[in-house]
Design an enzyme around this catalytic site. Sequence first.
Site, PDB file in Angstrom:
ATOM      1  N   LYS A  13       0.827  -1.212   0.000  1.00  0.00           N
ATOM      2  CA  LYS A  13       0.000   0.000   0.000  1.00  0.00           C
ATOM      3  C   LYS A  13       0.863   1.264   0.000  1.00  0.00           C
ATOM      4  O   LYS A  13       0.645   2.190  -0.769  1.00  0.00           O
ATOM      5  CB  LYS A  13      -0.938   0.022   1.224  1.00  0.00           C
ATOM      6  CG  LYS A  13      -1.855  -1.183   1.321  1.00  0.00           C
ATOM      7  CD  LYS A  13      -2.767  -1.096   2.537  1.00  0.00           C
ATOM      8  CE  LYS A  13      -2.049  -1.098   3.872  1.00  0.00           C
ATOM      9  NZ  LYS A  13      -1.280  -2.347   4.156  1.00  0.00           N
ATOM     10  N   ARG A  88      -9.589   0.481   8.800  1.00  0.00           N
ATOM     11  CA  ARG A  88      -9.165  -0.878   9.155  1.00  0.00           C
ATOM     12  C   ARG A  88     -10.255  -1.636   9.891  1.00  0.00           C
ATOM     13  O   ARG A  88     -10.055  -2.802  10.220  1.00  0.00           O
ATOM     14  CB  ARG A  88      -7.939  -0.802  10.069  1.00  0.00           C
ATOM     15  CG  ARG A  88      -6.596  -0.950   9.343  1.00  0.00           C
ATOM     16  CD  ARG A  88      -5.498  -0.728  10.366  1.00  0.00           C
ATOM     17  NE  ARG A  88      -4.287  -1.446  10.112  1.00  0.00           N
ATOM     18  CZ  ARG A  88      -3.210  -0.908   9.523  1.00  0.00           C
ATOM     19  NH1 ARG A  88      -3.238   0.322   9.065  1.00  0.00           N
ATOM     20  NH2 ARG A  88      -2.116  -1.631   9.385  1.00  0.00           N
ATOM     21  N   ARG A 127      11.557  -5.412   5.078  1.00  0.00           N
ATOM     22  CA  ARG A 127      11.246  -3.992   4.825  1.00  0.00           C
ATOM     23  C   ARG A 127      12.206  -3.078   5.580  1.00  0.00           C
ATOM     24  O   ARG A 127      12.537  -3.318   6.738  1.00  0.00           O
ATOM     25  CB  ARG A 127       9.809  -3.698   5.278  1.00  0.00           C
ATOM     26  CG  ARG A 127       9.473  -2.210   5.236  1.00  0.00           C
ATOM     27  CD  ARG A 127       7.994  -1.958   5.189  1.00  0.00           C
ATOM     28  NE  ARG A 127       7.293  -2.324   6.412  1.00  0.00           N
ATOM     29  CZ  ARG A 127       5.974  -2.195   6.557  1.00  0.00           C
ATOM     30  NH1 ARG A 127       5.226  -1.738   5.567  1.00  0.00           N
ATOM     31  NH2 ARG A 127       5.403  -2.546   7.686  1.00  0.00           N
ATOM     32  N   ARG A 160      11.397  -1.320  11.189  1.00  0.00           N
ATOM     33  CA  ARG A 160      10.375  -0.960  12.176  1.00  0.00           C
ATOM     34  C   ARG A 160      10.335  -1.976  13.303  1.00  0.00           C
ATOM     35  O   ARG A 160      10.485  -3.164  13.081  1.00  0.00           O
ATOM     36  CB  ARG A 160       9.007  -0.888  11.501  1.00  0.00           C
ATOM     37  CG  ARG A 160       8.713   0.484  10.919  1.00  0.00           C
ATOM     38  CD  ARG A 160       7.498   0.509  10.041  1.00  0.00           C
ATOM     39  NE  ARG A 160       6.349  -0.189  10.592  1.00  0.00           N
ATOM     40  CZ  ARG A 160       5.172  -0.262   9.980  1.00  0.00           C
ATOM     41  NH1 ARG A 160       5.008   0.341   8.804  1.00  0.00           N
ATOM     42  NH2 ARG A 160       4.178  -0.902  10.518  1.00  0.00           N
ATOM     43  N   ARG A 171      -0.271  -9.215  13.520  1.00  0.00           N
ATOM     44  CA  ARG A 171      -0.893  -8.164  12.699  1.00  0.00           C
ATOM     45  C   ARG A 171      -1.691  -8.777  11.555  1.00  0.00           C
ATOM     46  O   ARG A 171      -2.743  -8.263  11.174  1.00  0.00           O
ATOM     47  CB  ARG A 171       0.190  -7.220  12.160  1.00  0.00           C
ATOM     48  CG  ARG A 171       0.708  -6.268  13.244  1.00  0.00           C
ATOM     49  CD  ARG A 171       2.082  -5.709  12.915  1.00  0.00           C
ATOM     50  NE  ARG A 171       2.127  -4.979  11.684  1.00  0.00           N
ATOM     51  CZ  ARG A 171       3.226  -4.847  10.929  1.00  0.00           C
ATOM     52  NH1 ARG A 171       4.362  -5.408  11.307  1.00  0.00           N
ATOM     53  NH2 ARG A 171       3.186  -4.151   9.835  1.00  0.00           N
TER      54      ARG A 171
HETATM   55  P1  ADP Z   1       2.213  -1.821   3.231  1.00  0.00           P
HETATM   56  O1  ADP Z   1       2.217  -0.322   3.191  1.00  0.00           O
HETATM   57  O2  ADP Z   1       1.010  -2.411   2.544  1.00  0.00           O
HETATM   58  O3  ADP Z   1       2.405  -2.378   4.607  1.00  0.00           O
HETATM   59  P2  ADP Z   1       4.796  -1.589   1.851  1.00  0.00           P
HETATM   60  O4  ADP Z   1       4.488  -0.755   0.663  1.00  0.00           O
HETATM   61  O5  ADP Z   1       5.508  -0.968   2.981  1.00  0.00           O
HETATM   62  O6  ADP Z   1       3.458  -2.341   2.380  1.00  0.00           O
HETATM   63  O7  ADP Z   1       5.626  -2.871   1.331  1.00  0.00           O
HETATM   64  C1  ADP Z   1       6.135  -3.842   2.247  1.00  0.00           C
HETATM   65  C2  ADP Z   1       7.527  -4.262   1.797  1.00  0.00           C
HETATM   66  O8  ADP Z   1       7.421  -5.034   0.597  1.00  0.00           O
HETATM   67  C3  ADP Z   1       8.477  -3.116   1.469  1.00  0.00           C
HETATM   68  O9  ADP Z   1       9.763  -3.482   1.874  1.00  0.00           O
HETATM   69  C4  ADP Z   1       8.383  -2.965  -0.052  1.00  0.00           C
HETATM   70  O10 ADP Z   1       9.612  -2.528  -0.598  1.00  0.00           O
HETATM   71  C5  ADP Z   1       8.089  -4.397  -0.481  1.00  0.00           C
HETATM   72  N1  ADP Z   1       7.174  -4.484  -1.636  1.00  0.00           N
HETATM   73  C6  ADP Z   1       6.144  -3.656  -1.947  1.00  0.00           C
HETATM   74  N2  ADP Z   1       5.509  -4.072  -3.060  1.00  0.00           N
HETATM   75  C7  ADP Z   1       6.150  -5.209  -3.466  1.00  0.00           C
HETATM   76  C8  ADP Z   1       5.978  -6.119  -4.584  1.00  0.00           C
HETATM   77  N3  ADP Z   1       4.998  -5.935  -5.482  1.00  0.00           N
HETATM   78  N4  ADP Z   1       6.830  -7.164  -4.668  1.00  0.00           N
HETATM   79  C9  ADP Z   1       7.822  -7.358  -3.745  1.00  0.00           C
HETATM   80  N5  ADP Z   1       8.038  -6.531  -2.691  1.00  0.00           N
HETATM   81  C10 ADP Z   1       7.213  -5.470  -2.553  1.00  0.00           C
HETATM   82  P1  ADP Z   2       1.269  -1.862   7.939  1.00  0.00           P
HETATM   83  O1  ADP Z   2       0.710  -1.363   6.660  1.00  0.00           O
HETATM   84  O2  ADP Z   2       2.608  -2.478   7.821  1.00  0.00           O
HETATM   85  O3  ADP Z   2       0.304  -2.719   8.708  1.00  0.00           O
HETATM   86  P2  ADP Z   2       0.846   0.729   9.223  1.00  0.00           P
HETATM   87  O4  ADP Z   2       1.973   1.660   9.165  1.00  0.00           O
HETATM   88  O5  ADP Z   2      -0.324   0.977   8.351  1.00  0.00           O
HETATM   89  O6  ADP Z   2       1.475  -0.705   8.968  1.00  0.00           O
HETATM   90  O7  ADP Z   2       0.309   0.603  10.719  1.00  0.00           O
HETATM   91  C1  ADP Z   2       1.181   0.366  11.793  1.00  0.00           C
HETATM   92  C2  ADP Z   2       0.370   0.238  13.081  1.00  0.00           C
HETATM   93  O8  ADP Z   2      -0.294   1.479  13.361  1.00  0.00           O
HETATM   94  C3  ADP Z   2      -0.742  -0.801  13.063  1.00  0.00           C
HETATM   95  O9  ADP Z   2      -0.280  -2.098  13.386  1.00  0.00           O
HETATM   96  C4  ADP Z   2      -1.704  -0.245  14.120  1.00  0.00           C
HETATM   97  O10 ADP Z   2      -1.239  -0.502  15.426  1.00  0.00           O
HETATM   98  C5  ADP Z   2      -1.597   1.258  13.887  1.00  0.00           C
HETATM   99  N1  ADP Z   2      -2.596   1.729  12.896  1.00  0.00           N
HETATM  100  C6  ADP Z   2      -2.353   2.287  11.692  1.00  0.00           C
HETATM  101  N2  ADP Z   2      -3.488   2.606  11.069  1.00  0.00           N
HETATM  102  C7  ADP Z   2      -4.499   2.226  11.900  1.00  0.00           C
HETATM  103  C8  ADP Z   2      -5.924   2.260  11.812  1.00  0.00           C
HETATM  104  N3  ADP Z   2      -6.557   2.746  10.727  1.00  0.00           N
HETATM  105  N4  ADP Z   2      -6.633   1.775  12.874  1.00  0.00           N
HETATM  106  C9  ADP Z   2      -6.031   1.294  13.970  1.00  0.00           C
HETATM  107  N5  ADP Z   2      -4.694   1.221  14.109  1.00  0.00           N
HETATM  108  C10 ADP Z   2      -3.927   1.681  13.088  1.00  0.00           C
END
Ligand code: ADP
Ligand code: ADP
Length: 215
Positions: A13, A88, A127, A160, A171
């Site tokens: 995302k 979420r 990541r 992270r 998660r």
């Molecule tokens: P999200 O915001 O949904 O948690 P991220 O965009 O942070 O996910 O992506 C999670 C990890 O996977 C990052 O290290 C990113 O570089 C990698 N990543 C994102 N998209 C892809 C993909 N299509 N294929 C492989 N790795 C990816």
């Molecule tokens: P990822 O895409 O890797 O799950 P985020 O950066 O979106 O990570 O979120 C990290 C953490 O922040 C989540 O595990 C949760 O604890 C909190 N968080 C983020 N967005 C929300 C939301 N919309 N509602 C509740 N908790 C949230």
Amino acid sequence: MKLILLGPPGAGKGTQAKMLMDRFGIPQISTGDILRAAVKDGTPMGLKAKSFMDAGGLVPDEVVVGIVRERLQKADCAKGFILDGFPRTVLQADALKESLLALGKDLDAVVSLDVDVEALVERLTGRRTCRDCGRGFHVKFDPPLVSGKCDTCGGDLLQRDDDQELTIRHRLEVYSEQTSPLVDYYRSAGLLTAVDGMQEIGVVQDQVLRSLQAG
Ligand code: ADP
Ligand code: ADP
Ligand code: ZN
């Protein structure tokens, strides 16, 4: 363009949101980024959120709903926005609907990214994020030119705290219990387009753009 990127942790995302932000000139609204900044600054909201985030659970709905309600009122959201990591829960989705209604706005699309659980774990454990500019990398799938350093600004790349395997698995459970119902929620609303997030970053990007043009 007013859209939501929906998908489990690690689906891509944030990666896709950054691309869309550059492409359309609209802000990425990442509740995770906003919460992490609040934790870092030690604000009252950050203090409240920290324990939930460390445990890999969700921060209470009223906290995140308040963040997004305020954020959407800012001038830079006039042309559109990309919600990343919000909503979420069904309660958050209902609250978003109300906030947008009050602003006289409507969502254009919800793009969901589908990725297998084991691929998600591999993405999240690898990541890395730039401490200074926030740019994301992956040690294997999107490596920096110089190990541990950001291509854009040279800043240190950090992992992270919640990207440890046990927390990641929790998660992912929280996602499947509390967030995955939103796929049907937005499908019923006629807003959902699903993209296969298992493909390479650039391919996913093309398909996200195509799905937005088609919609
Ligand atoms: P999200 O915001 O949904 O948690 P991220 O965009 O942070 O996910 O992506 C999670 C990890 O996977 C990052 O290290 C990113 O570089 C990698 N990543 C994102 N998209 C892809 C993909 N299509 N294929 C492989 N790795 C990816
Ligand atoms: P990822 O895409 O890797 O799950 P985020 O950066 O979106 O990570 O979120 C990290 C953490 O922040 C989540 O595990 C949760 O604890 C909190 N968080 C983020 N967005 C929300 C939301 N919309 N509602 C509740 N908790 C949230
Ligand atoms: Zn950087």
